[in-house]
Design a protein around this motif. Structure first.
Motif, PDB file in Angstrom:
ATOM      1  N   ALA A 188      38.792  15.562 -42.472  1.00 53.32           N
ATOM      2  CA  ALA A 188      40.132  16.077 -42.207  1.00 53.32           C
ATOM      3  C   ALA A 188      40.369  17.376 -42.980  1.00 53.32           C
ATOM      4  N   ALA A 193      43.096  20.374 -42.906  1.00 55.12           N
ATOM      5  CA  ALA A 193      44.261  19.629 -43.356  1.00 55.12           C
ATOM      6  C   ALA A 193      44.408  19.735 -44.871  1.00 55.12           C
ATOM      7  N   PRO A 194      45.568  20.228 -45.367  1.00 51.54           N
ATOM      8  CA  PRO A 194      45.817  20.249 -46.812  1.00 51.54           C
ATOM      9  C   PRO A 194      45.908  18.811 -47.340  1.00 51.54           C
ATOM     10  N   PRO A 195      45.748  18.616 -48.654  1.00 52.03           N
ATOM     11  CA  PRO A 195      45.683  17.266 -49.223  1.00 52.03           C
ATOM     12  C   PRO A 195      46.778  16.297 -48.753  1.00 52.03           C
ATOM     13  N   MET A 197      48.511  16.380 -46.052  1.00 48.87           N
ATOM     14  CA  MET A 197      48.312  16.094 -44.640  1.00 48.87           C
ATOM     15  C   MET A 197      47.159  15.105 -44.457  1.00 48.87           C
ATOM     16  N   ARG A 201      47.896  11.758 -42.479  1.00 49.05           N
ATOM     17  CA  ARG A 201      47.285  11.565 -41.160  1.00 49.05           C
ATOM     18  C   ARG A 201      46.043  10.670 -41.192  1.00 49.05           C
ATOM     19  N   VAL A 202      45.413  10.545 -42.364  1.00 51.44           N
ATOM     20  CA  VAL A 202      44.158   9.773 -42.407  1.00 51.44           C
ATOM     21  C   VAL A 202      44.241   8.585 -43.381  1.00 51.44           C
ATOM     22  N   PRO A 205      47.286   5.929 -42.595  1.00 49.28           N
ATOM     23  CA  PRO A 205      47.041   5.099 -41.403  1.00 49.28           C
ATOM     24  C   PRO A 205      45.871   4.134 -41.593  1.00 49.28           C
ATOM     25  N   LEU A 206      44.834   4.569 -42.294  1.00 49.69           N
ATOM     26  CA  LEU A 206      43.672   3.700 -42.454  1.00 49.69           C
ATOM     27  C   LEU A 206      43.936   2.565 -43.449  1.00 49.69           C
TER      28      LEU A 206
ATOM     29  N   TYR B  87      39.954  23.032 -47.158  1.00 48.67           N
ATOM     30  CA  TYR B  87      40.745  23.189 -45.939  1.00 48.67           C
ATOM     31  C   TYR B  87      41.059  24.639 -45.589  1.00 48.67           C
ATOM     32  N   PHE B 101      37.713   9.792 -36.923  1.00 40.27           N
ATOM     33  CA  PHE B 101      38.919   9.079 -37.336  1.00 40.27           C
ATOM     34  C   PHE B 101      39.056   7.824 -36.482  1.00 40.27           C
ATOM     35  N   HIS B 103      41.288   5.660 -36.180  1.00 41.87           N
ATOM     36  CA  HIS B 103      42.620   5.320 -35.669  1.00 41.87           C
ATOM     37  C   HIS B 103      43.084   6.295 -34.590  1.00 41.87           C
ATOM     38  N   PHE B 112      42.422  17.352 -33.710  1.00 40.01           N
ATOM     39  CA  PHE B 112      42.939  17.319 -35.081  1.00 40.01           C
ATOM     40  C   PHE B 112      43.014  18.710 -35.726  1.00 40.01           C
ATOM     41  N   MET B 116      46.238  21.090 -36.823  1.00 43.70           N
ATOM     42  CA  MET B 116      46.443  21.607 -38.175  1.00 43.70           C
ATOM     43  C   MET B 116      46.732  23.106 -38.126  1.00 43.70           C
TER      44      MET B 116
END
Lengths: 289, 372
Positions: A188, A193-195, A197, A201-202, A205-206, B87, B101, B103, B112, B116
């Protein structure tokens, strides 16, 4: 060619026996409670009278309904605040780079489990009382003149219940967090994705299965909390168990105490049933297996 | 999201997509990567090849930003990214375990990175579909990733990375989790994909076959150090040292030999026999020099007669390993030890059963001679 079904393991039943025995005892006790709930209360006597439905009608009175509402409210709030406070601790516990940080966190998180419930509750009385730690601190700081009433309030009870519940929640969440594939988080980040996020998002949910099961466990066991509301509520905050105690062991009204017990059981199971569809939906979204 | 090469960067920067300058990494007392410098050219497939623990994955992780180098600088498109978090680096990583991912469905996985970057919805949908077509997964966008086969998951991971057109595509042993047939097929597809996208690619593998077939250039690594950087053919024909010689392809290592120059030929005396080779420019050997000879199995042939003739030695057959197009035959060659031959077809198995005596001709014209 017909496939032979393997023989059942010979010790299977033997292993099951202790739990069957326990389940049998619980069922018998529950049956007894059930039969008590239909009997007439005879004031001044430990014996009960004949069949009646009056006990069930009595719970409709506002005073009992408000205890029920308090119990559910305190349980919901306790579950939510326990979740919010435990998640960061569990996360740090799993992810801390230094061993001593992890060890320290484990010790801090788990030791409350080993101190007795009463000892812990009295500690809270010392902290929350009118001349307790919090109030003296605020007074010395000049922030208040008269002590805040923290003890004997729903707030105080909830605070103590949250602290009581955190170790279990931390353990459940830490398990869930440790099962998250670090590479998913790295992926991610790699995708931009910044930390925060990545977490939103990951990671979150997991870990949803752990969040859900933890919240349910804490909700269910707070519904049956007794000594914390008894001591910290000091009779001013009543949860169902305290009411059962009061009815059963102060006025010896066993039939009504039985009805209240059954009600508590029903409410706990009913609430779980209510949130179940939501959980299903969440689990389908997360779909971890 | 860095901008392209700045206007002020020197001209060679346009050719270089990623540059490592004196990059090293140690974990406490353990050195994973010894300080090394390396440039990945724009649009090429550069492979880091080496046995496990040679530091290749650490190097990859440092470029992606998951590991911080203990020394040196990393430049992507001329911009120093050593301190830049992952990132913001604009690299596209395909993980060995895919790290999809679980999910999210296929579409969401690929979308994804685009989300972003806050692209408009329609644009995201179009880009995702295009990437999925490119990896031949069109029509599977609503599938859950758990329902996909290993090969399909691999493609999702690829699509998720290439859809962002990263400055460098980082492939960490992407084929190692696939079974053999699928791996061969994915090799071809990776090659086609690269021809279409022309993305600068850094490919990490321990499989020399994969490296030879996919790379423009190969960096052979061992114990945290670069052993040789060369194109596959060059690497195979002219390994720089004995590690590279024995790591790339099969090779026979002969006992130490002393050379003698005689007219247009070089004569090697080893273990009591003499072998001759035509003089070659690339073999700058002096008279009396001590060398080690390395000969590929395909440069050994079964001779018509058992003895006599140039570079011919008598051997006894040990085993045959039939491979379809050819047979790998192991022979006992006296003082030369055990040698491996690559014999076309399978006729040799019946003609020379194990235990039989045969003559083997050693062609040294393409042999590798490394100083002792």
């Amino acid at each position: 060619m017909k496939h032979r079904v393997p023989r059942r393991r010979p010790f299977f039943l033997a292993f099951l026996l202790p739990s069957l025995l326990a389940a049998g005892l619980f069922l018998a006790a529950l049956g007894d409670v059930l039969q008590y709930s239909f009997r007439t209360f005879i004031p001044g006597s430990l014996d009960v009278g004949g069949f009646t439905l009056e006990n069930f009608l009595r719970i409709g009175r506002p005073i009992y309904l408000s205890v029920l509402l308090d119990t559910v409210t305190i349980s919901v709030l306790t579950a939510l605040f326990t979740l919010l406070l435990s998640y960061p601790v569990a996360y740090a516990l799993v992810r801390a780079r230094r061993d001593w940080v992890r060890t320290l966190l484990i010790i801090l998180a788990i030791t409350p489990l080993f101190t007795g419930e009463i000892v812990r509750t009295y500690a809270w009385i010392l902290v929350l009382g009118s001349n307790g730690f919090v109030n003296s601190l605020l007074k010395d700081a000049g922030l208040i003149t008269a002590p805040l009433s923290l003890l004997y309030t729903r707030f105080g009870v909830t605070v103590a219940l949250v602290q009581f519940s955190m170790p279990v929640m931390i353990i459940l969440l830490a398990t869930a967090i440790s099962h998250v594939d670090r590479n998913c988080e790295r992926a991610a980040a790699n995708l931009g994705a910044p930390p925060l996020m990545v977490f939103w998002r990951v990671t979150l949910p997991l870990t949803m299965p752990g969040v859900i099961s933890g919240t349910i466990v804490i909700f269910a066991w707070t519904m049956s909390a007794f000594s914390t509301p008894q001591l910290i509520g000091g009779g001013k905050v009543l949860m169902i168990s305290n009411l059962v105690y009061l009815q059963g062991l102060s006025t010896f009204n066993f039939p009504f105490a039985a009805v209240l017990s059954l009600l508590a059981l029903l409410v706990a199971m009913g609430s779980l049933g209510l949130i179940r569809p939501a959980i299903r939906r969440l689990e389908r979204r997360v779909a971890l297996h | 999201m860095g901008q392209g090469a700045a206007a002020g960067t020197p001209p060679f920067a346009a050719e270089t997509a990623v540059e490592l300058v004196g990059v090293g990494k140690s974990f406490g007392p353990v050195t994973a990567v010894r300080e090394l410098s390396l440039a990945i050219r724009r649009g090429e497939v550069l492979t880091l090849l080496g046995p496990s623990g040679c530091g290749k994955t650490t190097l990859l992780n440092m470029i992606a930003g998951f590991e911080e180098p203990s020394a040196g600088r990393i430049l992507i498109d001329g911009r120093d990214v050593t301190e830049v978090p992952p990132y913001l680096r604009d690299t596209g990583m395909v993980f060995q375990s895919y790290a999809l991912f679980p999910h999210m469905d296929v579409f969401e996985n690929v979308a994804f990175g685009l989300r972003m970057r806050k692209l408009p919805k329609a644009k995201i949908a179009a880009e995702v579909m295009r990437a999925l077509e490119m990896v031949k997964l069109g029509g599977l966008e609503r599938r859950r990733v758990r329902q996909l086969s290993g090969g399909q998951q691999q493609r999702v991971a690829l699509a998720r990375a290439i859809v962002l057109r990263p400055k460098v595509l980082l492939l960490d042993e992407p084929l190692s989790a696939l079974d053999k047939n699928l791996r061969a097929q994915m090799q071809v597809e990776l090659k086609e994909l690269h021809e279409r996208t022309r993305l600068t690619t850094l490919f990490v593998t321990h499989d020399q076959g994969e490296a030879l077939s996919l790379s423009d250039r190969i960096v052979v690594m061992s114990r945290g150090e670069i052993q040789q950087i060369a194109a596959p053919i060059e690497l195979y024909r002219h390994p720089a040292n004995s590690f590279v010689a024995s790591f790339i392809g099969e090779i026979n290592r002969l006992p130490p030999a002393r050379c003698r120059l005689s007219g247009g030929e070089i004569v090697f005396s080893l273990a009591g026999i003499e072998l001759t080779a035509a003089r070659r420019d690339d073999l700058a050997l002096g008279d009396g020099q001590q060398v080690h000879l390395f000969v590929r199995p395909e440069h050994l042939a079964v001779a018509a007669e058992a003895a006599g003739g140039r570079n011919r030695i008598a051997c006894r057959v040990v085993t045959h390993v039939y491979q379809g197009t050819h047979t790998l035959t192991r022979v006992e060659a006296g003082a030369l030890g055990v040698l491996q031959l690559r014999v076309p077809g399978g006729a040799v198995i019946e003609r020379a059963p194990p235990g039989s005596e045969i003559g083997v001709e050693i062609n040294l014209d393409e042999a590798v001679a490394l100083p002792d």
